[in-house]
Design a protein around this motif. Structure first.
Motif, PDB file in Angstrom:
ATOM      1  N   ILE A  23      -6.701 108.443  17.761  1.00 45.63           N
ATOM      2  CA  ILE A  23      -6.144 107.199  18.123  1.00 45.63           C
ATOM      3  C   ILE A  23      -6.236 105.864  17.204  1.00 45.63           C
ATOM      4  CG2 ILE A  23      -6.770 105.594  20.377  1.00 45.63           C
ATOM      5  CD1 ILE A  23      -7.148 107.639  22.119  1.00 45.63           C
ATOM      6  N   GLU A  24      -5.473 104.474  16.761  1.00 47.27           N
ATOM      7  CA  GLU A  24      -5.878 103.800  16.019  1.00 47.27           C
ATOM      8  C   GLU A  24      -5.720 102.569  17.227  1.00 47.27           C
ATOM      9  OE1 GLU A  24      -3.718 100.876  12.945  1.00 47.27           O
ATOM     10  OE2 GLU A  24      -3.095 101.151  14.407  1.00 47.27           O
ATOM     11  N   LEU A  25      -6.849 102.288  17.157  1.00 43.76           N
ATOM     12  CA  LEU A  25      -7.087 100.701  18.351  1.00 43.76           C
ATOM     13  C   LEU A  25      -6.565  99.351  18.245  1.00 43.76           C
ATOM     14  CD1 LEU A  25      -7.884 100.370  21.952  1.00 43.76           C
ATOM     15  CD2 LEU A  25     -10.256 100.423  21.006  1.00 43.76           C
ATOM     16  N   VAL A  26      -5.585  98.705  18.961  1.00 42.11           N
ATOM     17  CA  VAL A  26      -5.577  97.440  18.871  1.00 42.11           C
ATOM     18  C   VAL A  26      -5.457  96.047  19.354  1.00 42.11           C
ATOM     19  CG1 VAL A  26      -4.840  98.795  16.487  1.00 42.11           C
ATOM     20  CG2 VAL A  26      -3.064  97.271  18.687  1.00 42.11           C
ATOM     21  N   SER A  27      -5.410  95.512  19.049  1.00 42.24           N
ATOM     22  CA  SER A  27      -4.757  94.360  20.140  1.00 42.24           C
ATOM     23  C   SER A  27      -3.877  93.812  20.067  1.00 42.24           C
ATOM     24  CB  SER A  27      -6.057  93.254  21.196  1.00 42.24           C
ATOM     25  OG  SER A  27      -6.310  92.573  19.869  1.00 42.24           O
ATOM     26  N   ALA A  28      -3.156  92.639  21.251  1.00 43.03           N
ATOM     27  CA  ALA A  28      -1.468  92.444  19.774  1.00 43.03           C
ATOM     28  C   ALA A  28      -0.447  93.028  19.335  1.00 43.03           C
ATOM     29  CB  ALA A  28      -2.170  91.392  19.659  1.00 43.03           C
ATOM     30  N   LEU A  29      -0.595  94.272  20.046  1.00 44.20           N
ATOM     31  CA  LEU A  29       0.668  94.972  19.717  1.00 44.20           C
ATOM     32  C   LEU A  29       1.704  94.285  19.158  1.00 44.20           C
ATOM     33  CD1 LEU A  29       0.843  98.091  18.534  1.00 44.20           C
ATOM     34  CD2 LEU A  29       1.672  99.007  21.209  1.00 44.20           C
ATOM     35  N   SER A  30       2.310  93.438  19.884  1.00 43.52           N
ATOM     36  CA  SER A  30       3.620  92.912  19.737  1.00 43.52           C
ATOM     37  C   SER A  30       3.380  91.962  17.739  1.00 43.52           C
ATOM     38  CB  SER A  30       3.502  91.400  21.306  1.00 43.52           C
ATOM     39  OG  SER A  30       2.849  90.822  20.524  1.00 43.52           O
ATOM     40  N   GLU A  31       1.997  91.919  17.798  1.00 47.66           N
ATOM     41  CA  GLU A  31       1.958  91.024  16.379  1.00 47.66           C
ATOM     42  C   GLU A  31       1.296  92.101  14.813  1.00 47.66           C
ATOM     43  OE1 GLU A  31      -0.844  87.267  16.858  1.00 47.66           O
ATOM     44  OE2 GLU A  31      -0.455  87.328  18.805  1.00 47.66           O
ATOM     45  N   GLY A  32       1.382  93.252  15.904  1.00 47.36           N
ATOM     46  CA  GLY A  32       0.976  93.591  14.526  1.00 47.36           C
ATOM     47  C   GLY A  32      -0.248  95.131  14.746  1.00 47.36           C
ATOM     48  N   GLY A  33      -0.652  94.397  15.635  1.00 41.59           N
ATOM     49  CA  GLY A  33      -1.930  94.569  15.870  1.00 41.59           C
ATOM     50  C   GLY A  33      -3.210  94.048  15.560  1.00 41.59           C
TER      51      GLY A  33
END
Length: 221
Positions: A23-33
């Motif tokens: 898993i790559e865990l990110v926030s703000a996926l719409s901004e590229g993570g």
């Protein structure tokens, strides 16, 4: 190895249940993570058994960071490790679109015990030259790349060159990878790993059935 982006605990559980390896865990996926919250990191790490790599990216304006932002990133790396992440995902460039090796070294100094992925910031550079340089850093285990700024399908030869120059580093092909192109890209480049995001999402949520379908497809002849 298949890595899939998660933004929630629900995503992470679906990725693991579907059979993906990481898993790559990110926030703000719409901004590229961007860097996820500490609470989310802890919850996801505790919810799954597969490795969780945490995005360390304080803003989406660029991959250029001042000293205050580097200090923030270092703190985020330390906390991700304390919360049980397997690795971190990061990248830092100069204004000339080259890897900022001085600031990279500063970040790597706090990455002991973590896998380190240099992310798609590399695609804004001379990717083969950058890969050769990054291969001298034993702490960097992975490079996430689409082989440049053009669509990943157009960059298979460059990705193949990156693999040939990567030494101990695993080349993780991502950025526009989907059901239609993942198998041809892996075959043409010789890559062993792929990274997917929207291709396994339904209404912005990772669908276990899509992950399972992907894994079965990759295992088929």
């Amino acid at each position: 190895m298949i890595e899939i982006i998660a933004t929630t605990v629900k995503d992470a559980r679906a990725i693991e249940a579907g059979g993906a390896g990481q898993i790559e865990l990110v926030s703000a996926l719409s901004e590229g993570g961007l860097t996820p919250s500490y609470g989310l990191i802890e919850a996801v790490v505790n919810a799954v058994k597969i490795p969780v790599n945490v995005m360390i990216r304080p803003h989406s304006a660029s991959f250029i960071y001042d000293n205050d932002e580097i200090e923030l990133m270092k703190k985020d790396i330390q906390i991700a490790r304390e919360l049980g992440a397997k690795g971190v995902v990061l990248g830092v460039l100069t204004e000339e679109n080259e890897i900022d090796f001085e600031k990279l070294a500063s970040l790597l100094a706090v990455c002991e015990g973590l896998d380190v992925t240099f992310h798609r910031a590399i695609d804004e550079t001379d990717v083969v030259h950058s890969t050769k340089k990054l291969s001298t850093y034993q702490q960097i285990t992975t490079i996430l790349t689409s082989g440049g700024l053009t669509p990943v399908e157009e960059n298979t030869m460059l990705i193949k060159e990156m693999i040939e120059s990567s030494g101990h580093i695993d080349i993780l092909v991502g950025g526009g990878v989907n059901f239609d192109n993942v198998k041809p890209i892996l075959i043409q480049t010789g890559a062993q790993s792929a990274h997917l995001g929207s291709a396994v999402r339904v209404n912005d949520v990772v669908a276990r059935c899509k992950v399972s379908e992907l894994m079965q497809y990759l295992k088929s002849e």
